[in-house]
Scaffold this active site. Structure first.
Site, short mmCIF file in Angstrom:
data_model
loop_
_atom_site.label_atom_id
_atom_site.label_comp_id
_atom_site.label_asym_id
_atom_site.label_seq_id
_atom_site.Cartn_x
_atom_site.Cartn_y
_atom_site.Cartn_z
N LYS A 1 36.95 50.12 45.45
CA LYS A 1 36.97 48.62 46.07
C LYS A 1 35.69 47.83 46.33
O LYS A 1 34.62 48.59 46.47
CB LYS A 1 37.40 49.05 47.37
CG LYS A 1 38.90 49.34 47.68
CD LYS A 1 39.89 48.46 47.02
CE LYS A 1 41.20 48.82 46.95
NZ LYS A 1 42.44 47.82 46.85
N ASP B 1 38.44 46.97 42.15
CA ASP B 1 39.39 45.99 42.86
C ASP B 1 39.03 44.96 44.08
O ASP B 1 38.38 45.73 44.70
CB ASP B 1 40.73 46.94 43.18
CG ASP B 1 41.81 46.15 43.91
OD1 ASP B 1 41.59 44.98 43.84
OD2 ASP B 1 42.66 46.68 44.32
N GLU C 1 40.31 44.27 38.82
CA GLU C 1 41.56 43.81 39.72
C GLU C 1 41.48 42.75 40.65
O GLU C 1 40.34 42.85 41.56
CB GLU C 1 42.22 45.00 40.28
CG GLU C 1 43.51 45.01 40.86
CD GLU C 1 43.97 46.40 41.37
OE1 GLU C 1 43.75 47.44 40.60
OE2 GLU C 1 44.93 46.60 42.28
N GLU D 1 49.91 42.32 42.13
CA GLU D 1 50.31 42.87 43.16
C GLU D 1 50.78 42.11 44.32
O GLU D 1 51.35 42.33 45.20
CB GLU D 1 49.19 44.00 43.69
CG GLU D 1 48.30 43.37 44.34
CD GLU D 1 47.12 44.23 44.95
OE1 GLU D 1 46.45 44.97 44.05
OE2 GLU D 1 47.19 44.56 46.12
N ASP E 1 54.42 45.46 42.03
CA ASP E 1 54.61 46.37 43.21
C ASP E 1 56.05 46.44 43.36
O ASP E 1 56.68 45.38 43.55
CB ASP E 1 54.02 45.91 44.57
CG ASP E 1 54.04 47.28 45.45
OD1 ASP E 1 55.30 47.67 45.58
OD2 ASP E 1 53.27 47.71 46.02
N HIS F 1 51.79 48.48 40.99
CA HIS F 1 50.81 48.69 42.09
C HIS F 1 51.75 49.73 42.90
O HIS F 1 52.80 49.48 43.41
CB HIS F 1 50.69 47.41 42.71
CG HIS F 1 49.67 47.32 44.17
ND1 HIS F 1 50.56 47.22 45.03
CD2 HIS F 1 48.64 47.64 44.21
CE1 HIS F 1 49.85 47.48 46.10
NE2 HIS F 1 48.61 47.60 45.55
N GLU G 1 49.13 54.36 39.92
CA GLU G 1 48.16 54.25 40.97
C GLU G 1 48.70 55.44 42.12
O GLU G 1 49.73 55.68 42.29
CB GLU G 1 48.32 52.96 41.58
CG GLU G 1 47.33 52.70 42.57
CD GLU G 1 47.20 51.37 42.99
OE1 GLU G 1 48.03 50.59 42.64
OE2 GLU G 1 46.08 51.21 43.69
MG LIG Z 1 44.92 46.02 44.13
#
Ligand SMILES: [Mg+2]
Length: 393
Positions: A174, A203, A229, A255, A278, A305, A342
């Site tokens: 992240k 991301d 991302e 997502e 997602d 996602h 994921e």
């Molecule tokens: Mg993400």
């Protein structure tokens, strides 16, 4: 096979000291919204709706608006039911809560349909390209003590080494909560910890303007990052294009997007190299098959996602089973033309302890369940531990 009841469940688990941050918010708890549909013959299907948002809005939407329209309807018509309910809510619910609610219903209906035929959902969607799928670990969030830079960097290296030791061939870091220079330092720590052979993705959860994202992108290029991302807010289509044009790192997103219509716009806007719908937000399996048709026609790799409970993980595994290699080769290469799944590695009992079955990595991959429907069993005794009841529900 008619629908007799539709029950809703809001689940919550406080994280206490395990709370963590993305670029957008702290996560003091994990929550999920589940739907259980039972037929007149007693068959049961499970679905999940929503991801980061509060579970109450989609739950209310199912309870007060959608469920009353479905009682007594045939349960083995998920595509038709999706179209009917989407048409009903089009004028006020093209994105967000209504589609999350529809996603939960759709996943539960496909689960039911599969159970009624004794086949997994991937068989109903036309057949699996694979029986297992390599997993990438989503972790390396910011700890509660992220302002203690020295400690954060030390623990980040330890976490990344743990993923490598667990056999993961790819991990996702992240970024976006702290200045670009410090995130570049975090990136270097993780790359050093995992070595050159483990793939690394980042991301930002839409933390940047396109100009800042391009600056971050220069650091990503130096560390051989496989994708960037959500560099910019999902509404900023032009920003996506600017970032994609400016850096030599593929751009991933989707997502926060909904239905085939949302992905059509991302594709026509030339915003993404990798699409990430997602299942629990974008319209369940019904829209997944349609999004896949679109993305494959644009030559865009599509990876779900995944953030929710064990039900969401199972749905994503069923979905990814039917994602074709893009483009086809005789021997697919993960993240080159073959998908990966994921696999969120943050603390979440709703993912790890809700089902009778356990997901486990075998040589870096998750096995795609082959039992009827989603191929899983929700343990309702365990579920009861986490169900939240409020006076007005
Ligand atoms: Mg993400």
């Amino acid at each position: 096979m008619k629908i007799r009841t539709i029950e809703t469940f809001i689940l919550r688990v406080p994280l206490g000291e395990k709370r963590f941050y993305s670029s957008q918010a702290a996560f003091p708890e994990r929550s999920s919204f589940l739907v259980k549909i039972t037929t007149e013959g007693g068959l049961v299907g499970w679905g999940e709706g929503g991801q980061y948002g509060p579970p109450e809005p989609p739950a209310t939407c199912v309870e007060r608006v959608l469920a009353p329209q479905l009682i007594g309807r045939r349960a083995d018509e998920p595509v038709r039911i999706f179209e009917d309910l989407y048409a009903f809510s089009r004028d006020f619910g093209q994105k967000g809560t209504y589609i999350e609610a529809l996603s939960a219903i759709d996943i539960a209906l496909w689960d039911l349909w599969g159970k009624s035929l004794g086949k997994p959902v991937h068989a109903l969607m036309g057949g699996a390209f694979r029986s297992a799928v390599p997993a990438y670990g989503t972790g390396c969030y910011y700890p509660d003590h992220y302002r203690d830079t020295e400690r954060m960097l030390r623990e980040l290296g330890e976490e990344a080494r743990g993923y490598r030791a667990a056999g993961m061939m790819a991990i996702k870091l992240k970024i976006g909560l702290v200045p670009i220079a410090l995130d570049a330092e975090r990136l270097a720590v993780v790359r050093n910890a995992i070595g050159p052979d483990v793939a690394l993705m980042v991301d930002a959860n839409h933390a940047y303007t396109s100009a800042s994202a391009i600056r971050m992108g220069r650091a990503l290029e130096r560390h051989d990052v496989l994708w960037f991302e959500e560099p910019v807010p999902p509404e900023d289509r032009q920003g996506y294009r600017r970032v994609r044009d400016a850096i030599d790192v593929p751009v991933a997103g989707g997502e926060c997007e909904y239905t085939r219509f949302g992905f059509r716009d991302l594709l026509l806007g030339e915003c993404i190299d990798i699409a990430q719908p997602d299942l629990c937000c974008s319209g369940g399996f019904t829209e997944w098959t349609k999004i896949l048709a679109l993305t494959s026609s644009f030559g865009v790799l599509t990876l779900p996602h995944v953030w929710g409970s064990g039900v969401a993980v199972a749905a994503a595994l069923q979905a990814i089973a039917v994602a074709p290699p893009i483009p086809f080769t005789a021997a697919g290469v993960p993240l080159q033309n073959e998908p990966m799944i994921e696999y969120d590695r943050t603390h979440n009992p709703l993912r790890d302890d809700l089902l009778t079955e356990k997901f486990s990595l075998v040589e870096g991959a998750l096995t795609i369940p082959t039992g009827p429907g989603l191929g899983i069993t929700v343990d309702e005794k365990k579920l009861a531990r986490w169900v939240v009841t409020t006076p007005d529900r």
